[in-house]
Design a protein around this motif. Sequence first.
Motif, mmCIF file in Angstrom:
data_model
loop_
_atom_site.group_PDB
_atom_site.id
_atom_site.type_symbol
_atom_site.label_atom_id
_atom_site.label_comp_id
_atom_site.label_asym_id
_atom_site.label_seq_id
_atom_site.Cartn_x
_atom_site.Cartn_y
_atom_site.Cartn_z
ATOM 1 N N ALA A 1 0.832 -1.318 0.036
ATOM 2 C CA ALA A 1 0.006 0.030 -0.208
ATOM 3 C C ALA A 1 0.864 1.188 -0.112
ATOM 4 O O ALA A 1 1.712 1.195 0.826
ATOM 5 C CB ALA A 1 -0.997 -0.056 1.161
ATOM 6 N N GLN B 1 -9.032 7.559 3.634
ATOM 7 C CA GLN B 1 -8.415 6.380 3.375
ATOM 8 C C GLN B 1 -9.573 5.456 2.862
ATOM 9 O O GLN B 1 -9.694 4.943 1.677
ATOM 10 C CB GLN B 1 -8.051 5.682 4.746
ATOM 11 C CG GLN B 1 -7.435 4.161 4.244
ATOM 12 C CD GLN B 1 -6.868 3.513 5.434
ATOM 13 O OE1 GLN B 1 -5.767 4.045 5.842
ATOM 14 N NE2 GLN B 1 -7.634 2.612 6.012
ATOM 15 N N ALA B 2 -10.918 5.658 3.628
ATOM 16 C CA ALA B 2 -12.186 4.920 3.172
ATOM 17 C C ALA B 2 -12.678 5.356 1.703
ATOM 18 O O ALA B 2 -12.942 4.459 0.983
ATOM 19 C CB ALA B 2 -13.346 5.162 4.079
ATOM 20 N N LEU C 1 -10.547 6.526 -0.541
ATOM 21 C CA LEU C 1 -9.693 5.988 -1.509
ATOM 22 C C LEU C 1 -9.827 4.516 -1.811
ATOM 23 O O LEU C 1 -9.605 3.872 -3.024
ATOM 24 C CB LEU C 1 -8.141 6.375 -1.006
ATOM 25 C CG LEU C 1 -7.731 7.763 -1.045
ATOM 26 C CD1 LEU C 1 -6.711 7.905 -0.131
ATOM 27 C CD2 LEU C 1 -7.793 8.340 -2.609
ATOM 28 N N ARG C 2 -10.125 3.607 -0.930
ATOM 29 C CA ARG C 2 -10.276 2.278 -0.803
ATOM 30 C C ARG C 2 -11.604 1.934 -1.658
ATOM 31 O O ARG C 2 -11.583 0.902 -2.357
ATOM 32 C CB ARG C 2 -10.119 1.914 0.522
ATOM 33 C CG ARG C 2 -8.820 1.834 1.313
ATOM 34 C CD ARG C 2 -7.845 0.832 0.933
ATOM 35 N NE ARG C 2 -6.685 0.974 1.516
ATOM 36 C CZ ARG C 2 -6.415 0.326 2.679
ATOM 37 N NH1 ARG C 2 -7.264 -0.373 2.984
ATOM 38 N NH2 ARG C 2 -5.080 0.365 3.193
ATOM 39 N N GLN D 1 -12.403 3.529 -3.885
ATOM 40 C CA GLN D 1 -12.157 3.592 -5.469
ATOM 41 C C GLN D 1 -11.122 2.457 -5.953
ATOM 42 O O GLN D 1 -10.627 2.476 -6.924
ATOM 43 C CB GLN D 1 -11.656 4.969 -5.757
ATOM 44 C CG GLN D 1 -12.403 6.191 -5.582
ATOM 45 C CD GLN D 1 -11.615 7.538 -5.984
ATOM 46 O OE1 GLN D 1 -10.495 7.624 -6.269
ATOM 47 N NE2 GLN D 1 -12.292 8.359 -5.974
ATOM 48 N N GLY D 2 -10.915 1.532 -5.086
ATOM 49 C CA GLY D 2 -9.947 0.398 -5.258
ATOM 50 C C GLY D 2 -8.607 0.974 -5.416
ATOM 51 O O GLY D 2 -7.724 0.191 -5.874
ATOM 52 N N ARG D 3 -8.273 2.053 -4.518
ATOM 53 C CA ARG D 3 -6.636 2.329 -4.583
ATOM 54 C C ARG D 3 -6.129 1.700 -3.097
ATOM 55 O O ARG D 3 -6.845 2.077 -2.330
ATOM 56 C CB ARG D 3 -6.756 3.936 -4.639
ATOM 57 C CG ARG D 3 -7.091 4.580 -5.881
ATOM 58 C CD ARG D 3 -7.133 6.185 -5.784
ATOM 59 N NE ARG D 3 -7.659 6.698 -6.982
ATOM 60 C CZ ARG D 3 -7.085 7.237 -7.866
ATOM 61 N NH1 ARG D 3 -5.502 6.752 -7.855
ATOM 62 N NH2 ARG D 3 -7.328 7.646 -9.142
ATOM 63 N N ASN D 4 -5.123 1.355 -3.288
ATOM 64 C CA ASN D 4 -4.499 0.621 -2.128
ATOM 65 C C ASN D 4 -3.587 1.676 -1.440
ATOM 66 O O ASN D 4 -2.363 1.976 -1.607
ATOM 67 C CB ASN D 4 -3.376 -0.493 -2.741
ATOM 68 C CG ASN D 4 -2.890 -1.498 -1.599
ATOM 69 O OD1 ASN D 4 -3.411 -1.225 -0.267
ATOM 70 N ND2 ASN D 4 -1.716 -2.043 -1.817
ATOM 71 N N THR E 1 -2.687 3.737 2.302
ATOM 72 C CA THR E 1 -3.029 3.779 3.675
ATOM 73 C C THR E 1 -2.874 5.065 4.154
ATOM 74 O O THR E 1 -1.699 5.903 3.733
ATOM 75 C CB THR E 1 -2.140 3.016 4.466
ATOM 76 O OG1 THR E 1 -2.370 1.303 4.262
ATOM 77 C CG2 THR E 1 -2.075 3.127 6.075
ATOM 78 N N THR F 1 -6.398 12.227 -5.636
ATOM 79 C CA THR F 1 -6.310 11.173 -6.707
ATOM 80 C C THR F 1 -5.727 11.773 -8.027
ATOM 81 O O THR F 1 -4.952 10.987 -8.461
ATOM 82 C CB THR F 1 -7.589 10.633 -7.287
ATOM 83 O OG1 THR F 1 -8.544 11.998 -7.307
ATOM 84 C CG2 THR F 1 -8.405 10.035 -5.927
#
Length: 243
Positions: free
Chosen positions: A51, A78-79, A81-82, A84-87, A89, A227
Amino acid sequence: MVFAKGYGRFAAAVNSLLVTILLSLSGLSGLLSLSAWSGAHAQSAPAPVDAIKLAILGDSLTAGYGVKPDQAIPARLQAALRAQGRNVTVINHGVSGDTTAGGLERLDWMLGDKPDIVLVELGANDALRATDPATTERNLDTILTRLKAAGVRVWLAGMLAPRNYGPEYARQFDGLYKKLADKHGVPLYPFFLEGVAQDPALNQADGIHPNPKGVDVIVEHLLPFVTSNLDKNAASVRSPARP
């Protein structure tokens, strides 16, 4: 005659044993081949991507003053971004009441987490204390310089001064963020409280710190900036971790 019959039965038994052995060897060979194939493909399988670690070096706005930990800006970002499928942290390095001087003092402690990117969100408490903008600028300049020297990707979040200090103070304070962003060549998010400042419905009773709804608005406004810069710098932020 009896001997011949006995010999025939003996030969049949030997032949049967040979067939069994050959079949066993054939099966073993197949298993060995399968094992070798599996091993080769296991070795060629891509390693999981670690990540990206985005740390936010900030004050109470980052720390999440007055809201639950999972409602703080880093957690909500973080939530998002996740989702959107982005790894990615997002690490919360906010300390309530912190000034730019305080952020500078704990810089090495933050770097112990080995972040790939640091979003610097500091200066609001400097302005509330009417700190000389030149002092704030000098502290932020040192923070950005040291972060870049450590090989960290740096982003800067701007802040606006209270208007009751007069137009000259506001001009000097508000302008220092763009000046530093231009000097260091780092992306600038102009105003961290965009869409939330001075809106009673989005702030706590003190009128300064966002409530959970305000946090969500901040994240909604901040997300495109994050992003966009993740995409622009994808190769560099996925480089091997520093020793």
